[in-house]
Design an enzyme around this catalytic site. Structure first.
Site, PDB file in Angstrom:
ATOM      1  N   HIS A  69      10.272  24.273   7.097  1.00  0.00           N
ATOM      2  CA  HIS A  69      10.372  25.622   6.519  1.00  0.00           C
ATOM      3  C   HIS A  69      11.482  25.692   5.477  1.00  0.00           C
ATOM      4  O   HIS A  69      11.938  26.784   5.158  1.00  0.00           O
ATOM      5  CB  HIS A  69      10.644  26.652   7.631  1.00  0.00           C
ATOM      6  CG  HIS A  69       9.527  26.744   8.622  1.00  0.00           C
ATOM      7  ND1 HIS A  69       9.719  26.827   9.977  1.00  0.00           N
ATOM      8  CD2 HIS A  69       8.185  26.750   8.454  1.00  0.00           C
ATOM      9  CE1 HIS A  69       8.555  26.891  10.603  1.00  0.00           C
ATOM     10  NE2 HIS A  69       7.604  26.845   9.701  1.00  0.00           N
ATOM     11  N   HIS A  70      11.922  24.533   4.962  1.00  0.00           N
ATOM     12  CA  HIS A  70      13.027  24.590   4.001  1.00  0.00           C
ATOM     13  C   HIS A  70      12.602  25.294   2.715  1.00  0.00           C
ATOM     14  O   HIS A  70      13.431  25.790   1.965  1.00  0.00           O
ATOM     15  CB  HIS A  70      13.596  23.193   3.690  1.00  0.00           C
ATOM     16  CG  HIS A  70      12.749  22.371   2.775  1.00  0.00           C
ATOM     17  ND1 HIS A  70      11.559  21.809   3.167  1.00  0.00           N
ATOM     18  CD2 HIS A  70      12.915  22.017   1.476  1.00  0.00           C
ATOM     19  CE1 HIS A  70      11.031  21.159   2.148  1.00  0.00           C
ATOM     20  NE2 HIS A  70      11.828  21.260   1.104  1.00  0.00           N
ATOM     21  N   LYS A  75       2.492  24.342   3.243  1.00  0.00           N
ATOM     22  CA  LYS A  75       1.250  24.019   2.527  1.00  0.00           C
ATOM     23  C   LYS A  75       0.690  22.715   3.067  1.00  0.00           C
ATOM     24  O   LYS A  75       1.434  21.748   3.277  1.00  0.00           O
ATOM     25  CB  LYS A  75       1.598  23.848   1.036  1.00  0.00           C
ATOM     26  CG  LYS A  75       0.427  23.634   0.147  1.00  0.00           C
ATOM     27  CD  LYS A  75      -0.075  24.957  -0.397  1.00  0.00           C
ATOM     28  CE  LYS A  75      -1.406  24.842  -1.090  1.00  0.00           C
ATOM     29  NZ  LYS A  75      -2.543  24.704  -0.179  1.00  0.00           N
ATOM     30  N   LYS A 111      -0.032  20.993   8.076  1.00  0.00           N
ATOM     31  CA  LYS A 111      -1.372  20.378   8.160  1.00  0.00           C
ATOM     32  C   LYS A 111      -2.137  21.037   9.291  1.00  0.00           C
ATOM     33  O   LYS A 111      -1.539  21.518  10.263  1.00  0.00           O
ATOM     34  CB  LYS A 111      -1.252  18.873   8.441  1.00  0.00           C
ATOM     35  CG  LYS A 111      -2.469  18.096   8.029  1.00  0.00           C
ATOM     36  CD  LYS A 111      -2.444  17.859   6.543  1.00  0.00           C
ATOM     37  CE  LYS A 111      -3.642  17.103   6.043  1.00  0.00           C
ATOM     38  NZ  LYS A 111      -3.478  16.799   4.610  1.00  0.00           N
TER      39      LYS A 111
END
Ligand code: NAD
Length: 475
Positions: A69-70, A75, A111
């Site tokens: 989550h940086h 995606k 993913k």
């Protein structure tokens, strides 16, 4: 045996990535805790849901993993395959994080996967499963334009992305940015021109760039340039087919193509579009009139060639066949096609491996362009195409007057043309792949890193570190 290996001495797929990460970490001096945070998978959502297929209720196993989550949104593609499991999806999510960082796409990696065999399920039932999966993601806040944005992967394509969008929209009606909840959609449903072929085209750009580096080509005994290079491609799906077409068009020779049912071979070269037509008409690449059949499809990987492009599945080059691989360059179009043991064997043999975390990043790059298009609600080129054409026409008039010469109609057409969406997308992709290649090579040289994979990981981890350092860690 290392702590990452299982009883049979091989690594889990996630351990393979950790091993590559650890090799790169030797070149980075940073607090250990931050490296551990970058490596770890942030969120794993494993789900089971019922779907009525015919008169039976089937329980479907599925996953969505957000590795990092940086940067947000997360995606990553969604794959449909009977081989889907948590380890695989975690690994592919991690690869997405590193990939996005390399090509400066501001997303965290994710993913998804559904454990089904799409080839044995009717399209009606695939639609039911896809829609139910999407609604499960919505329930748990695992999808959304600013949260997590899926895309196609193995076994999925535009059709599934359309269903995901439609389901999202129906449950989030009125969300003006809903189109940006998924990429890889058909152009008529908010997709961007050039997405379908983007991964294959990115593979082509990356390998073309390598083939222009004199010292690399000489190190493996090859001439500079792509023309005349003998190429073998495994997998004639989205990535493999488009990569094969671009290589073929550029003058490279596709000597073998491998699919599930077997492979075909012609030393003089295969015409890719004719093979694809044959596959469409017959349901198999075998018995293509201008080629020899190879019954055992894995054997195609071991044929003499200059460049091998695995574009189907992970772990296809392993410790048992690595020694028999004769390619001088391997371009990892698929995710994780080479196991760590095979990697070491090939490295020792001097094979140049262009790693997946760079080479197949074309898909996510153009997905990023699609996401931007959806958020701006306007097609690329729409605002400036005519303006550019008018300015170019003025320029031409001035040049003709000053030079007292009339420019031919053919030349005029070429010069006057304003950029269309496809032109802008492809130029953005080409620039991204060229830049990424040179950043990896420069780092490899300056830090004296042994191979491209480790250099790519160092580049990527450094960028993620930078992002965490600027962001700070929430107390
Ligand atoms: P796809 O489903 O369109 O194509 C995969 C092809 O591989 C199919 O034609 C299938 O029949 C073939 N195949 C399956 N098993 C095989 C075997 N044992 N030997 C030879 N061929 C076999 O999938 P895709 O989207 O082209 O993805 C292929 C790979 O590329 C995957 O590893 C995926 O994760 C990776 N990838 C895809 C994208 C993308 O944009 N689609 C982006 C990045 C990475």
């Amino acid at each position: 045996m290392s702590k990452n290996q299982n009883k049979t001495g091989s690594y889990s797929f996630f351990n393979c990535i950790e091993k590559n990460f650890d090799k790169a970490a030797r070149f980075i001096s940073i607090e250990k805790g931050l490296l551990e945070q970058i490596k770890a998978c942030n969120s794993v959502y494993r789900m089971h849901f019922p779907v009525k297929i015919g008169k039976e209720i089937k329980v479907i196993e599925a996953y969505r993993v957000q590795h990092s989550h940086h940067k947000l949104p997360c995606k990553g593609g969604i794959r449909y395959s009977m081989k889907v499991n948590q380890d695989e999806i975690m690994t592919l999510a991690a690869l997405m994080t590193y990939k996005c960082a390399i090509v400066d796409v501001p997303f965290g990696g994710a993913k998804g996967g559904i454990k089904i065999d799409p080839q044995t399920i009717s399209s009606e039932n695939i639609e039911k499963i896809t829609r139910r999966y999407t609604s499960e993601l919505i329930k748990k806040n695992f999808i959304g334009p600013g949260i997590d944005v899926p895309a196609p992967d193995y076994g999925t394509g535009e059709r599934e992305m359309s269903w995901i969008f439609d389901t999202f929209l129906s449950l989030r009606s009125g969300d003006v940015d809903a189109l940006a909840c998924v990429t890889g959609k058909p152009v008529s449903q908010g997709g961007v021109r050039g997405r379908k072929e983007a991964t294959g085209l990115g593979v082509f750009y990356g390998i073309r760039e390598l083939c222009h580096v004199k010292e690399d080509m000489y190190s493996v005994g090859l001439d500079v340039g792509l023309v005349g290079k003998k190429i073998i491609i495994q997998g004639l799906g989205n990535v493999g087919y488009h990569a094969a077409s671009f290589f073929h068009e550029s003058g490279a020779i596709i000597i073998a193509l491998a699919e599930r049912e077997g492979a075909i071979y012609n030393e003089k070269g295969l015409n890719v579009s004719k093979v694809f037509l044959h596959l469409k008409n017959n349901g198999s690449i075998l018995n293509f009139p201008e080629a020899k059949n190879i019954e055992n499809t894995e054997k195609a990987l071991e044929l003499e060639c200059d460049i091998l492009i695995p574009a189907a599945l992970e772990n296809v080059i392993h410790k048992n066949n690595a020694n028999r691989i004769k390619a001088k360059i391997i371009g990892e179009a698929a995710n994780g096609p080479i196991t760590p043991e095979a990697d070491e064997i090939l490295d020792k043999k001097g094979v140049i491996i262009v790693p997946d975390i760079y080479l197949n990043a074309g898909g996510v790059t153009v997905s990023y362009f699609e996401w931007l298009k959806n958020l701006s609600h306007v097609r690329y080129g729409r605002m400036e195409k005519k303006f550019r054409e008018n300015v170019n026409a003025e320029f031409l008039k001035v040049i003709e007057t000053v030079c007292k010469k009339t420019i031919s109609i053919k030349e005029k057409k070429m010069i006057l043309r304003g950029p269309r969406e496809i032109d802008l997308v492809r130029s953005g992709l080409e620039d991204t792949m060229i830049n990424g290649f040179h950043k990896i090579c420069d780092l490899k040289k300056s830090l004296k890193i042994e191979n491209m994979r480790t250099a790519a990981f160092v580049l990527s981890i450094n960028k993620i570190i930078d992002s965490y350092e600027k962001l700070g860690i929430f107390p």
